[in-house]
Design a protein around this motif. Structure first.
Motif, PDB file in Angstrom:
ATOM      1  N   ILE A 153       0.849  -1.182   0.000  1.00  0.00           N
ATOM      2  CA  ILE A 153       0.000   0.000   0.000  1.00  0.00           C
ATOM      3  C   ILE A 153       0.887   1.234   0.000  1.00  0.00           C
ATOM      4  O   ILE A 153       1.866   1.297   0.746  1.00  0.00           O
ATOM      5  CB  ILE A 153      -0.924   0.009   1.247  1.00  0.00           C
ATOM      6  N   CYS A 154       0.544   2.203  -0.817  1.00  0.00           N
ATOM      7  CA  CYS A 154       1.310   3.443  -0.833  1.00  0.00           C
ATOM      8  C   CYS A 154       1.137   4.173   0.499  1.00  0.00           C
ATOM      9  O   CYS A 154       0.017   4.363   0.974  1.00  0.00           O
ATOM     10  CB  CYS A 154       0.869   4.337  -1.978  1.00  0.00           C
ATOM     11  N   GLY A 155       2.259   4.585   1.086  1.00  0.00           N
ATOM     12  CA  GLY A 155       2.233   5.242   2.382  1.00  0.00           C
ATOM     13  C   GLY A 155       1.645   6.646   2.349  1.00  0.00           C
ATOM     14  O   GLY A 155       1.407   7.239   3.391  1.00  0.00           O
ATOM     15  N   ARG A 156       1.424   7.190   1.150  1.00  0.00           N
ATOM     16  CA  ARG A 156       0.887   8.550   1.051  1.00  0.00           C
ATOM     17  C   ARG A 156      -0.591   8.548   0.631  1.00  0.00           C
ATOM     18  O   ARG A 156      -1.436   9.096   1.313  1.00  0.00           O
ATOM     19  CB  ARG A 156       1.686   9.372   0.030  1.00  0.00           C
ATOM     20  N   CYS A 157      -0.857   7.913  -0.520  1.00  0.00           N
ATOM     21  CA  CYS A 157      -2.219   8.006  -1.049  1.00  0.00           C
ATOM     22  C   CYS A 157      -3.039   6.748  -0.741  1.00  0.00           C
ATOM     23  O   CYS A 157      -4.200   6.654  -1.107  1.00  0.00           O
ATOM     24  CB  CYS A 157      -2.195   8.262  -2.557  1.00  0.00           C
ATOM     25  N   ALA A 158      -2.405   5.758  -0.077  1.00  0.00           N
ATOM     26  CA  ALA A 158      -3.085   4.540   0.352  1.00  0.00           C
ATOM     27  C   ALA A 158      -3.605   3.690  -0.806  1.00  0.00           C
ATOM     28  O   ALA A 158      -4.458   2.828  -0.621  1.00  0.00           O
ATOM     29  CB  ALA A 158      -4.226   4.852   1.325  1.00  0.00           C
TER      30      ALA A 158
ATOM     31  N   LEU B 260       6.047   3.637  -1.468  1.00  0.00           N
ATOM     32  CA  LEU B 260       5.299   4.730  -2.094  1.00  0.00           C
ATOM     33  C   LEU B 260       5.044   4.401  -3.549  1.00  0.00           C
ATOM     34  O   LEU B 260       5.890   3.802  -4.216  1.00  0.00           O
ATOM     35  CB  LEU B 260       6.103   6.041  -2.021  1.00  0.00           C
ATOM     36  N   CYS B 261       3.877   4.786  -4.053  1.00  0.00           N
ATOM     37  CA  CYS B 261       3.645   4.625  -5.481  1.00  0.00           C
ATOM     38  C   CYS B 261       4.541   5.616  -6.233  1.00  0.00           C
ATOM     39  O   CYS B 261       5.081   6.551  -5.645  1.00  0.00           O
ATOM     40  CB  CYS B 261       2.171   4.837  -5.825  1.00  0.00           C
ATOM     41  N   LEU B 262       4.702   5.385  -7.526  1.00  0.00           N
ATOM     42  CA  LEU B 262       5.611   6.222  -8.314  1.00  0.00           C
ATOM     43  C   LEU B 262       5.296   7.707  -8.171  1.00  0.00           C
ATOM     44  O   LEU B 262       6.183   8.544  -8.081  1.00  0.00           O
ATOM     45  CB  LEU B 262       5.520   5.839  -9.798  1.00  0.00           C
ATOM     46  N   TYR B 263       4.000   8.016  -8.151  1.00  0.00           N
ATOM     47  CA  TYR B 263       3.589   9.419  -8.141  1.00  0.00           C
ATOM     48  C   TYR B 263       3.928  10.086  -6.814  1.00  0.00           C
ATOM     49  O   TYR B 263       4.497  11.180  -6.772  1.00  0.00           O
ATOM     50  CB  TYR B 263       2.098   9.526  -8.445  1.00  0.00           C
ATOM     51  N   CYS B 264       3.573   9.401  -5.739  1.00  0.00           N
ATOM     52  CA  CYS B 264       3.855   9.967  -4.424  1.00  0.00           C
ATOM     53  C   CYS B 264       5.364  10.016  -4.182  1.00  0.00           C
ATOM     54  O   CYS B 264       5.857  10.925  -3.517  1.00  0.00           O
ATOM     55  CB  CYS B 264       3.173   9.155  -3.342  1.00  0.00           C
ATOM     56  N   HIS B 265       6.070   9.032  -4.723  1.00  0.00           N
ATOM     57  CA  HIS B 265       7.520   9.025  -4.563  1.00  0.00           C
ATOM     58  C   HIS B 265       8.127  10.248  -5.266  1.00  0.00           C
ATOM     59  O   HIS B 265       8.983  10.929  -4.714  1.00  0.00           O
ATOM     60  CB  HIS B 265       8.094   7.732  -5.130  1.00  0.00           C
TER      61      HIS B 265
HETATM   62 ZN   LIG Z   1       0.738   7.084  -3.693  1.00  0.00          ZN
END
Ligand SMILES: [Zn+2]
Ligand SMILES: [Zn+2]
Length: 126
Positions: free
Chosen positions: A43-48, A81-86
């Motif tokens: 799970i992405c730590g930012r956008c879940a 993190l997903c690519l975008y949030c990263h």
């Molecule tokens: Zn994300």
């Protein structure tokens, strides 16, 4: 003409050095990414956003202290993190601390290859 030979870089050797550096980086990244993916839920730590086997390649390992050589096995320096949030995470950092970290950490996922640039540059000198 003949005197130039001395100053030409040893390109075969340079290629080998570059290949070794890439392989070492890939192996290191594979190993900590594999560990992080075992340790944490996908799970992405930012956008879940949730990930599974079909899209897990878009889930990346972020280093909380921005030192990609700091990989404690308990995962305390990692965050998925997903690519975008990263990208967003590093955009914020770039404003403070230059671009060295994102180049090192994200090199495998981007088209920017500093070593390739170096090799190309040296070849131009021939
Ligand atoms: Zn994300
Ligand atoms: Zn990161």
């Amino acid at each position: 003409m003949t005197t130039r030979k001395k100053v030409e870089p040893d390109l075969a050797r340079l290629d080998r050095v570059v290949a070794d550096a890439r392989r070492a980086r890939d192996e290191r990244e594979q190993s900590y990414r594999g560990q992080a993916l075992k340790l944490f839920p996908w799970i992405c730590g930012r956008c879940a956003r949730e990930f599974d086997h079909t899209n897990v390649q878009e889930l990346t390992v972020h280093h909380k202290n921005h030192n990609h050589d700091h990989n404690p096995p308990d995962g305390s320096n990692w965050e998925l993190l997903c690519l975008y949030c990263h990208d967003n995470e590093h955009q914020r950092q770039l404003e403070h601390s230059g671009s060295a970290d994102i180049r090192g950490e994200r090199a495998r996922n981007s088209t920017h290859m500093p070593f390739a640039d170096l090799a190309a540059l040296l070849r131009k000198e021939e």
